[in-house]
Structures are given as C-alpha cells and as structure tokens.
Design a protein around this motif. Sequence first.
Motif, PDB file in Angstrom:
ATOM      1  N   CYS A  95      -5.058  -8.830  -3.348  1.00  0.00           N
ATOM      2  CA  CYS A  95      -3.167  -8.680  -3.952  1.00  0.00           C
ATOM      3  C   CYS A  95      -2.773  -9.519  -4.900  1.00  0.00           C
ATOM      4  O   CYS A  95      -3.975 -10.859  -5.619  1.00  0.00           O
ATOM      5  CB  CYS A  95      -2.825  -9.039  -2.178  1.00  0.00           C
ATOM      6  N   GLU A  99       2.031 -12.904  -2.631  1.00  0.00           N
ATOM      7  CA  GLU A  99       2.086 -11.509  -1.417  1.00  0.00           C
ATOM      8  C   GLU A  99       0.908 -12.800  -0.633  1.00  0.00           C
ATOM      9  O   GLU A  99       0.534 -12.839   0.572  1.00  0.00           O
ATOM     10  CB  GLU A  99       1.387 -10.672  -1.930  1.00  0.00           C
ATOM     11  N   SER A 101      -0.406 -15.103   2.607  1.00  0.00           N
ATOM     12  CA  SER A 101       0.742 -15.335   3.792  1.00  0.00           C
ATOM     13  C   SER A 101      -0.288 -16.234   4.442  1.00  0.00           C
ATOM     14  O   SER A 101      -0.120 -15.890   5.337  1.00  0.00           O
ATOM     15  CB  SER A 101       0.516 -13.571   4.414  1.00  0.00           C
TER      16      SER A 101
END
Length: 222
Positions: A95, A99, A101
């Motif tokens: 990723c 992004e 998380s």
Amino acid sequence: MSDNISAFDSKEYDMQIRRTLPYYDELYQQVIELVKACNHNTLKWLDVGCGTGKMAEVVFKNMEVEKFTFCDCSSKMLAVAKERFPYSNTDFILCDIQEISYSNEYDVITAIQVNHYLQKEERKKAVQSCYQSLKENGIFISFENFAPFSDFGKKIYLNKWKEYQMKQGKTSLESNNHINRYNRDYFPITITEHLELFHNCGFRAAEILWVSNMQVGIWGIK
C-alpha cells in the motif's frame, strides 16, 4: 522504465542507490543510534517505502524486534524484501504511505527517501497516517531530500551532487538525468517546512537528526 516510484528498477536498486546518494549506509546507522538512545526495548517496527529491505537488514543486525512490518507501494520491491526476510516476526503490506490505517500499533516507523515523491497535501496525509499508527511516545523517523533556502544554494548543492555521482562511475549524462528529476519527479521542501509539518501533524517534538548535502533526517515523538 522503473518498476517502482524511485529512479531505479528493483533488481538494481541496491547497487544504483549507493552510486547516487552520498552516505547512504550512514542514514540507517543514524536511525539505529537514535532508537537505541530512546531506550526502547522489544519493538514493533513499521518501515514504509521499505524497498528491498535495507532498513530491516540493519535493524535485525542491531536490535531485538517483536514484529517488523514491511510496507511498499511496489509489488516488485516488496517481493524482493519478502524473499530476503522470510522470518516469523515479519509481515508485508502492499500500500501507499497515505493509505496506512493502523492505530497506536508501532513503537517505531521509518520512511527513508519516501515522502519527497509526494505533493504538499499528499505529504501531510502521509505524515498524519504515520502519526496515527504510532503508539504513545512512538518515534517517526524520515529521511528526505530537502530544498535549499536559495536558488544559489540549490545550484551549488546540485553541482556537488553531480560531482559525487560521476566519482561513483556515472557518466555526465546519467548524472544530469538524475539531477533533472528535482521538482519534476520528486518535490523537496525546506528543512524548516519539514519541522513545521511534523508539528502540524501532532508530534509533540520534532528534531533534526542528520544533515548532509541535500538529505536531511527528521524525527518526531508522538
């Protein structure tokens, strides 16, 4: 064409980066010394833009790690890293840094030569995602190309950088091609802007770790 966002294909990256970036290995040693100075014990470590796994190589040689997470937006780079480090305490995520998380997950997050590829708002989002992913008192360490304060300084530093690359065996054309990526393929900001960004993203302290040529190391504490 490269198979990742950097200037070099994943298969030749480790060789080419040393011909391009002065003190490349020293960057990683500075990271290790800083983390040790912060008195962390067993660590959960996230390396964003991990490339072929240089950060992990240095970490595993010098520190005890409970978990090391490799993150990169290039599947080719991540594949190289996965082949190099098939350990039980590693995991791999494909990723972009923007992004990520996680929430309060990691003691240390590193981003070595990653965020200068991003535009201003993208860079802010990337740093915020790293802040969110850190535990309280966690450390975020970022090494980036930086923008000199003046056009004159920029000219001198870029000339100096070209000379370094030619001494490493690159031709004048190869060196110029890399120099010309400035503000075209990557977008450096000043050291002052780096520190302001960390503060604006919530870090309670932001400091300069290391400066040489056009590279700077910045670290922040959550």
